[in-house]
Structures are given as C-alpha cells and as structure tokens.
Scaffold this active site. Structure first.
Site, PDB file in Angstrom:
ATOM      1  N   PRO A 336       0.799  -1.234   0.000  1.00  0.00           N
ATOM      2  CA  PRO A 336       0.000   0.000   0.000  1.00  0.00           C
ATOM      3  C   PRO A 336       0.829   1.282   0.000  1.00  0.00           C
ATOM      4  O   PRO A 336       0.829   2.034   0.976  1.00  0.00           O
ATOM      5  CB  PRO A 336      -0.835  -0.136   1.271  1.00  0.00           C
ATOM      6  CG  PRO A 336      -0.008  -0.990   2.177  1.00  0.00           C
ATOM      7  CD  PRO A 336       0.800  -1.901   1.308  1.00  0.00           C
ATOM      8  N   CYS A 337       1.484   1.557  -1.111  1.00  0.00           N
ATOM      9  CA  CYS A 337       2.264   2.796  -1.209  1.00  0.00           C
ATOM     10  C   CYS A 337       1.336   4.017  -1.180  1.00  0.00           C
ATOM     11  O   CYS A 337       1.792   5.132  -0.934  1.00  0.00           O
ATOM     12  CB  CYS A 337       3.141   2.788  -2.458  1.00  0.00           C
ATOM     13  SG  CYS A 337       2.253   2.535  -3.988  1.00  0.00           S
ATOM     14  N   HIS A 338       0.027   3.794  -1.400  1.00  0.00           N
ATOM     15  CA  HIS A 338      -0.903   4.932  -1.339  1.00  0.00           C
ATOM     16  C   HIS A 338      -1.085   5.439   0.088  1.00  0.00           C
ATOM     17  O   HIS A 338      -1.665   6.493   0.281  1.00  0.00           O
ATOM     18  CB  HIS A 338      -2.256   4.526  -1.939  1.00  0.00           C
ATOM     19  CG  HIS A 338      -2.933   3.398  -1.221  1.00  0.00           C
ATOM     20  ND1 HIS A 338      -2.640   2.070  -1.478  1.00  0.00           N
ATOM     21  CD2 HIS A 338      -3.868   3.378  -0.234  1.00  0.00           C
ATOM     22  CE1 HIS A 338      -3.381   1.294  -0.689  1.00  0.00           C
ATOM     23  NE2 HIS A 338      -4.127   2.072   0.079  1.00  0.00           N
TER      24      HIS A 338
END
Ligand code: ZN
Length: 376
Positions: A336-338
């Site tokens: 989850p780089c978001h």
C-alpha cells in the site's frame, strides 16, 4: 473530495457501468464538471435545472445555474421522467455530435494499426500539426491522444485475458487476423513467448476489473510480481523491466495466485476485508524490498510519512530514497504505497493518479474497523 484531486475522466464511466445500474459520480464532482463544461463527462450525466425545468448535457454552453438548482440524472430518459424538457442549445436528446475531422482522422489512424504507437513525427507525416491535434483530441475525447493509444494497446493485448481464457502461442501465431491488432499489441507489450514454453514457466498475465478501473496482474509460481492500473503511465516499461529481470515471457492466463488476487481485491473493494493474504514475490533491490515491507506494516485506514518509513527501515533521514522506492512499487493496493503522504499531510504523488490515491484512502478510512492512524 480533496481539492487537489483533478477531475477524473476515468472514474466516471467506470462508476456509471456496474451491475447495480447507473451509478453517478459524486454531486460535487458532477457540478464541477458541469460548471467547467468538461467533455469527459459527456454521456455520464445529464443536469436538470430546477429554475427553468430544462435539462442539459455537461458541456452545454448556456450560463450555468447555482449548484443548489441542479439535479443530476444518469440518462436523458431519467431527466425526462424527472419532469425536465430537453435544452434547445445543447440538444441532450440528439446523438453525441460527430468528432471534429482531425480527431476522426486520429481515431482512424489508430484503428488502422492499433498495436502501434503514433508519434508526433508520424502525425507530421500525415500532414497533421501534432500540437493542434493533441489539443483537439483531448478536448473532444477527454483524455490525451497518448493515453488513448496506450489504453487501446493495453486493452487489445488483454482482450482475451479478460475472461481468464488462456491464449497460447499457437493462437498468437495464427489464430488472429493480422488486422485485428491483437497480435501486434500483445507482442509489443508482452514479448514473444519462447517456443514450446509451458504456461507455468512464464509470467502469467490476467486482467482484473475493479471499481477504480482495470488492473493488470502478473504472477508466476513464486507469487505475484505486479499489480498495476492499466492506464498507468510507464506500465509498458515496467513490464519490460520485469521480463528481463526474470528472463521470461508473459502469457495470458490464470493461476492460483491470480485467482486469489482477484477474489481478495473484490473483497477489498466491497469493504469486507482490507488486508491481503497473498504470495508476493516483488522484484527489487534490498533497500526497495525493505521499504515495500515497511509499507505493508501500515494498517488500512492509516497513513504514514516518508520519514516514518525511513526510520522503519533503519535509514532515518533518507526520505528521498524512500520516496523513490515507494514510487517504484508495482504492486498497487496490496503493497500500500498509497498510504504514504507528505509531511504536510498532502497526498503527494501516485503512479495510478492522485485521484485513485484519494479514493483508496477514503475507502479504507470508511471501512477500516481500527481507529484511523495519524501521520506522525
Ligand atoms: Zn443545454
């Protein structure tokens, strides 16, 4: 919606499809599109003006009413049933107007060879001024000519993958007429499968549809290697890099990992299960792998800063390097780089588009059972 999120031509059609019938984008988004006469929303909604009893296309050039006097409909028929009559200026009952000649030419040129890439030089050779053409195309179609070509190529290449139906080498070699474009597009993006390669020796590609748009998932026996939105800029280069790092070809199909990705993504978007339990096999440097590992420790519904990640991987102060590693993640959502945002709370960038980052964070905040975390 966050003010930094650009209007989103991709989201609207995706939302208006769907088995539950015609869902509309958010009211504020539609009003903004209506006020700006945004052609990307043409056909997505119709606006009824309460004060006049008239309904319009998003692009109507009539003076725009105040937000509280507008009612939105998914179809002209619904607007009629709502008691509105069609506007005489924008004629919402008429079929969508034909594209301007230069746009029509560009569309025809793409269809003549949809696997290819038309450059500015090609356009100039056709006697078309590239910058004018690009502007007209964007105004009419709501996306850039480049993005259109990319979408067409990727869509074609994965057309047969959609249903998880394997397309083997024999079909690539002979089963498609040369003008279908499929073969060109597929080979261009995924390379030629080695002769006699068994599909379980290769990277297997599967298209997965989500409420935020189509995604491309690549997996081999080791696990998931890539999960990206299909309209992501640079996706073709990422596929190239992966192919050469793993020394393998890509074939359309499915395997247990890809099935699990699809099932778990469906549950994620339904808000049933925000976490993922998947065999992940990311390809990267030790530092990148460490950063991606730290990303997976950020709980859904929470966000963290680049500084937090840097400390987490034992490199305090290395925010820039962390930012680069974060940006090179090709496993959207599951790594989850978001969930990484700027120190000032801004969304900063996102490969799949900042609007998607906002939607993912909103979705996770809405559905996470834990107390939303704070950015340290
Ligand atoms: Zn009108």
């Amino acid at each position: 919606m966050n003010r930094h999120v650009p209007p989103d031509p991709h989201m609207a059609p995706v939302q208006s499809a769907g088995p539950a019938g015609a869902l509309l984008p958010g009211r504020r988004e539609m009003y903004r599109a209506f006020a700006r006469r945004d052609s990307a929303y043409e056909g997505v909604f119709y606006a009824g003006v309460k004060t006049t009893g008239i309904f319009c296309r998003p692009t109507c050039r009539a003076r725009k009413p105040r937000a509280e006097n507008v009612e939105f409909f998914a179809s002209a028929s619904e607007a009629l049933h709502g008691g509105y009559r069609p506007c005489r200026l924008c004629r919402p009952m008429d079929p969508v107007p034909v594209p301007p000649p230069v746009v029509a030419r560009l569309l025809r040129a793409v269809e003549a060879n949809p696997g290819a890439r038309l450059t500015d030089k090609d356009l100039a050779a056709m006697g078309i001024d590239p910058s004018t053409a690009r502007r007209r195309f964007c105004a009419y179609c709501g996306l850039t000519f480049q993005a259109y070509q990319r979408a067409r190529r990727m869509g074609l290449a994965l057309h047969e993958v959609r249903a998880g139906r394997p397309v083997i080498e024999a079909q690539l070699d002979g089963g498609y007429s040369s003008n279908s474009g499929f073969r060109d597009a597929f080979l261009r993006i995924f390379g030629k499968p080695p002769r006699g390669a068994r599909s379980d020796d290769c990277l297997i590609a599967r298209r997965i549809d989500t409420p935020l748009g189509g995604m491309l998932a690549l997996a081999d026996r080791a696990g998931l290697r890539m999960l990206e939105f299909m309209d992501r800029q640079g996706l073709e280069n990422e596929i190239d890099r992966l192919r050469s790092r793993l020394h393998c070809a890509v074939v359309p199909g499915t395997n247990a990992t890809l099935e699990a990705v699809e099932t778990q993504l469906r549950r994620y978007f339904a808000g049933e299960q925000l976490g993922f339990d998947l065999a992940l096999a990311p390809v990267g440097s030790p530092f990148q792998l460490a950063v991606w590992g730290a990303l997976r420790r950020i709980p859904a519904g929470a966000t963290r800063s680049y500084a937090w990640i840097a400390a987490e991987v034992g490199r305090p102060g290395a925010q820039r390097a962390v930012g680069r590693a974060n940006g090179s993640n090709v496993m959207s959502i599951v790594i989850p780089c978001h969930r990484v945002i700027g120190a000032d709370g801004s969304l900063s960038g996102y490969g799949g588009g900042v609007w998607r980052k906002q939607r993912l964070l909103d979705h996770e905040r809405a559905f996470s059972r834990t107390t939303p975390g704070k950015s340290p």
